[in-house]
Scaffold this motif. Structure first.
Motif, PDB file in Angstrom:
ATOM      1  N   LEU A 168      40.300  50.579  39.639  1.00 30.69           N
ATOM      2  CA  LEU A 168      40.354  49.264  38.997  1.00 30.69           C
ATOM      3  C   LEU A 168      40.980  49.352  37.613  1.00 30.69           C
ATOM      4  N   LYS A 169      40.644  50.406  36.866  1.00 32.26           N
ATOM      5  CA  LYS A 169      41.153  50.511  35.490  1.00 32.26           C
ATOM      6  C   LYS A 169      42.631  50.909  35.464  1.00 32.26           C
ATOM      7  N   PRO A 216      46.245  46.648  35.245  1.00 39.91           N
ATOM      8  CA  PRO A 216      47.588  46.221  34.793  1.00 39.91           C
ATOM      9  C   PRO A 216      48.105  44.997  35.530  1.00 39.91           C
ATOM     10  N   ARG A 217      47.751  44.821  36.791  1.00 37.34           N
ATOM     11  CA  ARG A 217      48.155  43.625  37.522  1.00 37.34           C
ATOM     12  C   ARG A 217      47.478  42.371  36.932  1.00 37.34           C
ATOM     13  N   ILE A 218      46.199  42.554  36.538  1.00 38.43           N
ATOM     14  CA  ILE A 218      45.503  41.409  35.921  1.00 38.43           C
ATOM     15  C   ILE A 218      46.166  41.044  34.596  1.00 38.43           C
ATOM     16  N   GLU A 219      46.513  42.046  33.808  1.00 39.98           N
ATOM     17  CA  GLU A 219      47.179  41.774  32.527  1.00 39.98           C
ATOM     18  C   GLU A 219      48.532  41.101  32.740  1.00 39.98           C
ATOM     19  N   LEU A 247      36.469  42.801  30.156  1.00 38.36           N
ATOM     20  CA  LEU A 247      36.537  43.700  31.309  1.00 38.36           C
ATOM     21  C   LEU A 247      37.056  45.078  30.900  1.00 38.36           C
ATOM     22  N   LYS A 248      38.047  45.119  30.027  1.00 38.63           N
ATOM     23  CA  LYS A 248      38.614  46.403  29.596  1.00 38.63           C
ATOM     24  C   LYS A 248      37.587  47.230  28.836  1.00 38.63           C
ATOM     25  N   LEU A 302      39.720  43.842  45.181  1.00 41.19           N
ATOM     26  CA  LEU A 302      40.772  44.768  44.742  1.00 41.19           C
ATOM     27  C   LEU A 302      41.948  44.818  45.711  1.00 41.19           C
ATOM     28  N   ASN A 303      41.778  44.310  46.932  1.00 41.16           N
ATOM     29  CA  ASN A 303      42.882  44.271  47.898  1.00 41.16           C
ATOM     30  C   ASN A 303      43.668  42.966  47.832  1.00 41.16           C
ATOM     31  N   MET A 304      43.253  42.053  46.936  1.00 46.82           N
ATOM     32  CA  MET A 304      43.931  40.758  46.813  1.00 46.82           C
ATOM     33  C   MET A 304      44.619  40.673  45.461  1.00 46.82           C
ATOM     34  N   GLU A 305      45.722  39.922  45.458  1.00 46.01           N
ATOM     35  CA  GLU A 305      46.454  39.736  44.212  1.00 46.01           C
ATOM     36  C   GLU A 305      45.560  38.997  43.202  1.00 46.01           C
ATOM     37  N   PRO A 306      45.494  39.460  41.948  1.00 47.62           N
ATOM     38  CA  PRO A 306      44.617  38.814  40.956  1.00 47.62           C
ATOM     39  C   PRO A 306      45.129  37.434  40.544  1.00 47.62           C
TER      40      PRO A 306
END
Length: 715
Positions: free
Chosen positions: A663-664, A669-672, A686-687, A624-628
């Motif tokens: 995370l949610k 949103p970064r993952i999306e 995942l969602k 969670l501390n790294m860019e997806p």
């Protein structure tokens, strides 16, 4: 004259006869007739008198007639009125009787006596002289009746003759028919007799043939019995010969086995002596082990060598070693191998302690240098951070994680270099030993399944015994890590590699297989930590996202090489597809998530888990501390949380729910944002998982998790 009795018999016969039934009218007086009218009246000849006269004229001329005087006078008076005549006794033989005339002839007033030479038998009863038959002159009616009687007699005689002829003809025909029938019967009888004769002849011939066949059968039976006896004798002779050959072969085999045992005994003695040389003090062992341990190992090795020498000394007189001798020699060799293995373990532990001490010293020295450098850089970075705007999440793992990752890879490289002499040996015996060791390490891992707890325990014990240096059966042959100095490191390396490969292939195809494989790996990791480090090293090399670590592309690195670093398979056909890549990464992350939450249930409960849930919390926080990254981040997060989410929820409770909410709301949103429209399958999974878990405030246990009843199950 007839007797009185004879006359009444005649009358009775006439009365009963249908032919002599003369009617008598008792009413003559009532009609005014005189009963003697016929006698008193004028005599006249009846129309039937001609017949009577013809009858009388038929007598023999030898006969003489005597007529009484009274009658002659009467006849002379009335010559034409002769009323009747009586005939002789021959007439009596016919059906007609003249008994009434006899009564008249007995009348003395009128009678005609007829004498002849042979009177009838009926007059033989009279005692006096034979009298001639008399002719009585009857009344016309009586004469008529007598004539009718005579004519009736003639008619009846003719009829009788005709009937007799017919009966004779019928009898002749019957006789002819009977003779024909009898002739046919005679023919049939003759044919039957002939048939019986033929049958008797045939039966006799059959009996003779049967007797002939029986005699031939007896002869054949005797011949067969003779052949059977000869065959039995031949078989006995052959058996005796075979027995002699077997005894000779057994003797040869005993000799060969004895020589083989002697060679094996010599080999055992040679190997024990060679192993005993390893127990001798040397420069390396002196620095690694204390002198007391070396002396104990050396004395024990000398004892084992003495035992084998004693066995060899018994065979010096030309005798072959017995089974007990070979058992004692094998036991001594096994004890020597165990002793070598124990010494190697102690040396390894001593080397590890020495190495750790050196590493700690190096680390302390490095930390001191780094501390000085960091103090200088911290000030510069602080100034840079204060001046530069925040850019968001990190692009790589922190320095501690990277350092840990590199240490594991370095240890794997050192292990590879250590076992290089065994892996790349050109010697055929060494190659054979290497294959047997590799099979002994990898085959049990391939047999891990969730069929029964008993089978899983057997597999674990087999792997554990192999790592402890004990002898195990592999491919029908005993194998031990004490057979080569580098065998233990080789087995550990191949075992760790096989565990990761099972996660890459088996778990990727069947998600439930992660738990039985992970529980065995966790138990081995707890008892043999160096195997666990190798498991992590292989896992990080094939799946750097399990660190987690996103390796950056360095300058001059080829694209294919960089793709290998990222975990892709690259071969002559090119780079593997994204679906295959994600499937393999998913299997390895699930394997890792299962390891951190499981512990071998039959081991020691003291101490902490070698790689527990705290490493899972570290992995999740680092992710969670790294860019997806597109596609891979969502896939790995979903797989990790589905396998390990329930265990982390149970342990960390509210802190875990805070991480899921973060995370949610912030990380998802970064993952999306980095995921394209064609790669949204992992995003959706995942969602849904996050929404369902946060809504229910509960995460279900993973499928395939091993329960307490599983360890009591049998195949």
């Amino acid at each position: 004259m007839f007797s009185k009795h004879g006359r009444w018999e005649t009358l009775e016969a006439l009365r009963n006869s249908s032919k002599g039934n003369i009617s008598f009218d008792p009413h003559w007086l009532d009609r005014g007739e005189d009963i003697l009218a016929g006698c008193k009246g004028t005599l006249s000849l009846s129309p039937q008198s001609g017949t009577i006269l013809e009858r009388l004229s038929s007598f023999s001329p030898q006969k003489s007639f005597l007529v009484s005087k009274d009658c002659c006078s009467n006849l002379s008076e009335t010559p034409t009125s002769l009323s009747s005549l009586t005939v002789d006794h021959n007439v009596k033989n016919s059906r007609c009787s003249v008994a009434p005339f006899e009564q008249i002839l007995q009348n003395p007033t009128c009678g005609v006596e007829v004498k002849h030479e042979s009177p009838g038998p009926d007059f033989s009863q009279d005692s006096g002289p034979v009298s001639s038959p008399a002719i009585s002159l009857l009344s016309p009616k009586a004469m008529e009746m007598a004539g009718q009687i005579l004519r009736f007699q003639e008619e009846q005689r003719e009829r009788a003759k005709i009937s007799l002829r017919k009966r004779q003809e019928v009898q002749e025909r019957l006789v002819e028919e009977v003779s024909n029938i009898e002739s046919e019967h005679l023919k049939r009888f003759e044919e039957l007799t002939e048939l019986k004769q033929r049958q008797e002849f045939q039966s006799m011939r059959d009996m003779m043939d049967r007797e002939t066949k029986e005699s031939m059968g007896r002869q054949e039976k005797l011949k067969e019995e003779q052949r059977h006896r000869i065959k039995i004798l031949n078989l006995r002779l052959r058996e005796l010969e075979m027995q002699r050959l077997r005894e000779a072969e057994l003797e040869k085999q005993k000799q060969a086995e004895g020589r083989e045992k002697l060679r094996n005994l010599n080999t055992i003695q040679e190997e024990i002596l060679q192993l005993n040389q390893l127990l001798e003090p040397s420069t390396q062992t002196i620095t690694d082990l204390p002198p007391s341990s070396l002396s104990s190992y050396s004395s024990r090795g000398n004892q084992l060598c003495s035992q084998v020498s004693e066995v060899v000394r018994k065979t010096a007189q030309g005798e072959f070693p017995s089974a007990e001798d070979m058992t004692a020699a094998d036991r001594a060799l096994h004890d020597m191998r165990d002793l070598i293995h124990l010494m190697q373990q102690e040396v390894t532990k001593a080397q590890e302690r020495k190495k750790k001490k050196q590493e700690q010293e190096k680390e302390l020295w490095k930390q001191q240098e780094l501390q000085a450098q960091q103090d200088v850089q911290r000030k510069a970075q602080q100034l840079t951070i204060e001046k530069a705007p925040k850019k968001g999440l990190q692009n790589s793992a922190d320095s501690v994680t990277i350092s840990w990752f590199k240490e594991l890879q370095d240890s794997a490289v050192r292990c590879t270099q250590t076992i290089e002499p065994l892996s790349s040996s050109k010697d055929s015996q060494t190659k054979k030993l290497k294959l047997e060791l590799q099979k002994a390490a990898t085959i049990p891992v391939s047999q891990i399944s969730s069929n029964s707890g008993r089978k899983l325990k057997e597999i674990f014990n087999k792997i554990n015994n192999l790592l402890l240096g004990q002898s195990v059966v592999s491919g029908g042959k005993p194998i031990s890590s004490s057979q080569h100095p580098l065998a233990l490191n080789f087995i550990s390396y191949k075992l760790a590699e096989k565990f990761v490969k099972q996660g890459e292939e088996e778990v990727a195809s069947h998600h439930e297989a992660a738990f039985p494989i992970a529980v065995v790996a966790s138990g081995i990791w707890e008892l043999h930590p160096h195997v666990g480090d190798l498991i992590l090293a292989h896992l990080h090399k094939k799946c750097p996202y399990a660190v987690p670590h996103y390796p950056p592309m360095k300058d001059g690195t080829p694209v294919e090489e960089y793709q290998r670093i990222l975990g892709y398979r690259v071969d002559d056909n090119g780079v593997e597809g994204q679906d295959s890549f994600l499937k393999r990464m998913s299997g390895m992350i699930r394997f890792y998530a299962a390891i951190i939450q499981l512990r071998w249930p039959f081991g020691s409960k003291q101490g902490s888990t070698p790689h527990g849930l705290e490493h899972g919390w570290r992995w999740l926080a680092q992710m969670l501390n790294m860019e997806p990254l597109a596609d891979i981040t969502a896939t790995l997060l979903f797989d990790f949380l589905e396998v390990c989410g329930h265990a982390m929820m149970t342990r960390y409770q509210s802190q875990f729910w805070k991480v899921l909410l973060l995370l949610k709301e912030e990380y998802f949103p970064r993952i999306e944002a980095v995921t394209s429209s064609g790669e949204r399958g992992s995003i959706i999974r995942l969602k849904q998982f996050l929404e369902t878990s946060l809504q229910r405030r509960q995460i279900s246990p993973p499928k395939g998790q091993l329960t307490s009843t599983f360890w009591m199950s049998y195949e």
